[in-house]
Design a protein around this motif. Sequence first.
Motif, mmCIF file in Angstrom:
data_model
loop_
_atom_site.group_PDB
_atom_site.id
_atom_site.type_symbol
_atom_site.label_atom_id
_atom_site.label_comp_id
_atom_site.label_asym_id
_atom_site.label_seq_id
_atom_site.Cartn_x
_atom_site.Cartn_y
_atom_site.Cartn_z
ATOM 1 N N ASP A 214 1.667 -1.106 -0.106
ATOM 2 C CA ASP A 214 0.210 -0.141 0.279
ATOM 3 C C ASP A 214 1.138 0.990 -0.521
ATOM 4 O OD1 ASP A 214 -2.307 -1.546 0.241
ATOM 5 O OD2 ASP A 214 -2.275 -1.602 1.896
ATOM 6 N N PHE A 247 1.588 -2.597 -10.111
ATOM 7 C CA PHE A 247 0.598 -3.320 -9.049
ATOM 8 C C PHE A 247 -0.679 -2.530 -9.377
ATOM 9 C CE2 PHE A 247 2.186 -6.291 -5.896
ATOM 10 C CZ PHE A 247 2.929 -6.388 -5.500
ATOM 11 N N GLN A 248 0.069 -0.973 -10.180
ATOM 12 C CA GLN A 248 -1.585 0.006 -10.872
ATOM 13 C C GLN A 248 -2.102 -0.418 -11.013
ATOM 14 O OE1 GLN A 248 -0.990 3.750 -10.659
ATOM 15 N NE2 GLN A 248 -3.170 4.578 -11.385
ATOM 16 N N SER A 251 -3.502 -4.117 -10.699
ATOM 17 C CA SER A 251 -5.517 -4.442 -10.257
ATOM 18 C C SER A 251 -6.136 -3.743 -11.427
ATOM 19 C CB SER A 251 -4.612 -2.681 -8.620
ATOM 20 O OG SER A 251 -3.607 -3.529 -7.800
ATOM 21 N N GLN A 252 -5.628 -2.951 -11.930
ATOM 22 C CA GLN A 252 -6.736 -2.260 -12.821
ATOM 23 C C GLN A 252 -6.911 -3.419 -13.787
ATOM 24 O OE1 GLN A 252 -8.685 0.369 -13.033
ATOM 25 N NE2 GLN A 252 -9.873 -0.242 -14.511
ATOM 26 N N THR A 254 -7.260 -6.755 -12.971
ATOM 27 C CA THR A 254 -7.959 -7.992 -12.902
ATOM 28 C C THR A 254 -9.295 -7.146 -12.602
ATOM 29 O OG1 THR A 254 -6.074 -8.464 -11.490
ATOM 30 C CG2 THR A 254 -8.390 -9.192 -10.457
ATOM 31 N N ALA A 255 -9.567 -5.901 -12.009
ATOM 32 C CA ALA A 255 -10.874 -4.994 -12.048
ATOM 33 C C ALA A 255 -11.633 -5.135 -13.805
ATOM 34 C CB ALA A 255 -10.686 -3.518 -11.244
#
Length: 492
Positions: A214, A247-248, A251-252, A254-255
């Motif tokens: 984080d 990571f961003q 995450s994007q 995956t979403a």
Amino acid sequence: MAGRSLTTTLALAFAGTTIAVFALVGSVLYFALERQVTHQDDDEIVLAARHTRRLANELRSFDDVRAHADRLTSQVLGNTALSMDVRDSDGNMLSSHNTADGATSMLAPLVATQRVAQAERITDTAIVETQQGSRMPVRGLATDALLADGSAVTIVIARDMTDRWLLLDHYRDRLYGAGFGGMLLAFLMSWMLVHESLRPLRELAAHAAAITVDRLHAHMKIDDAPRELAVVIASLNAMLDRLAGGFQRMSQYTADLAHDMRTPLANLRGSTEVALARPRGVEEYQALLESNLEECERLSRMIESVLFLARAEHPQFVTHMKTLDAHAELARVADYFEGIADDAGVKVRVLDARRIDNKTNSENESETSGSAFRADAELFRRAVSNLLANAIRHTPRGGKITLSAQPERAAESLRVSVANEGSHIDPSALERVFDRFYRADPARRTAPAGPASTGLGLAIVRTIMELHGGSAFAESDETGTRFILLFPLKRK
């Protein structure tokens, strides 16, 4: 098992280096002092022997030697370490001084073989050294002297080296003490200096320990960091930026993947629940199965695209490169999409750039073989197919799509273009259209024309171009949109 302390290791290394330097310098000084002292004592022995022989040459007989013994022994007076005796040819003592310690008797075995003759000059090369048992060594020489009556006497000058050895031993002990003390001082100072020098590294480790998933955006910053460590900090911060971006994107990704897969799954579930709500006819069930099959095909294409992107990112991904004719390949893809284009109400045209090149520059055609280039045929067709499918979806009915391929002016790359008439794409979105699941206009996802989009087509195009060492970009204005692929050309 914990490794050795870097601070202690460096401090011990510095201490070892210090003791080695002390040992080297101390040895040089010790042997230099020993040589200087020995040379000084040898000069004293040689001078005493010369003067004594000269005085003996002035005496007439053995009786004169006994009578003037004090005159002869005066050459060694004032130095308690020097001793002398004068003997006749039969070994009888004629005169002696300070021989109680037996220094001259220790040299007696050497007198017969190594004494200096009357005619020879006395030098320090005639000096010998001997030692008996645990006694300190004795240095001295023996020389012959002729009296006025022709009689020969033997003069023995000896020096007891006890005081010199004690001096050198005391000096050596001081060197040992200074070396050991210097080593301890070097160890302590080195440990403190290294410990302080490694403080930025400990701070860096503390900063790194505080970084979590984080907090990847938090950069490491050390005040007054040394230049060597500043490079490491800059590299770590750059790595954190890459990780944060990765990571961003993950995450994007995956979403977006979950969102895009949820839509067909929701359609499948909703239509099935509606069909099961009450008994229906065969035609309704058949329509349901056809709709579900379309959704399954959409999911299948999405999964296949995801697997392709995952495999393409692996370092061992294999491409089968061969020489292709770009115009022929574009024509092949256009023929495949002819039915889909007709259903969408658009026309697909392949522009033969080779004819244009023949009219403008025939020599250029001979060098580049027109639109010939090296690429993986399957990957090339897939990239162009994705661009053409995308163009069909976003071209209004009655519009036109143009495919072309031609070398760049410098003939360093082949330019493959897929141009379509349609709405203008905002310049801020042109760089992102190749991102996974990115759509410049969310409403386009429901466009009826062309095959359904998985949101991964352009991302696959960019990956294919990276595998070929080329690039992909888009241009858009009021007349339409152009997707351009640049394949590198290798001259022979």
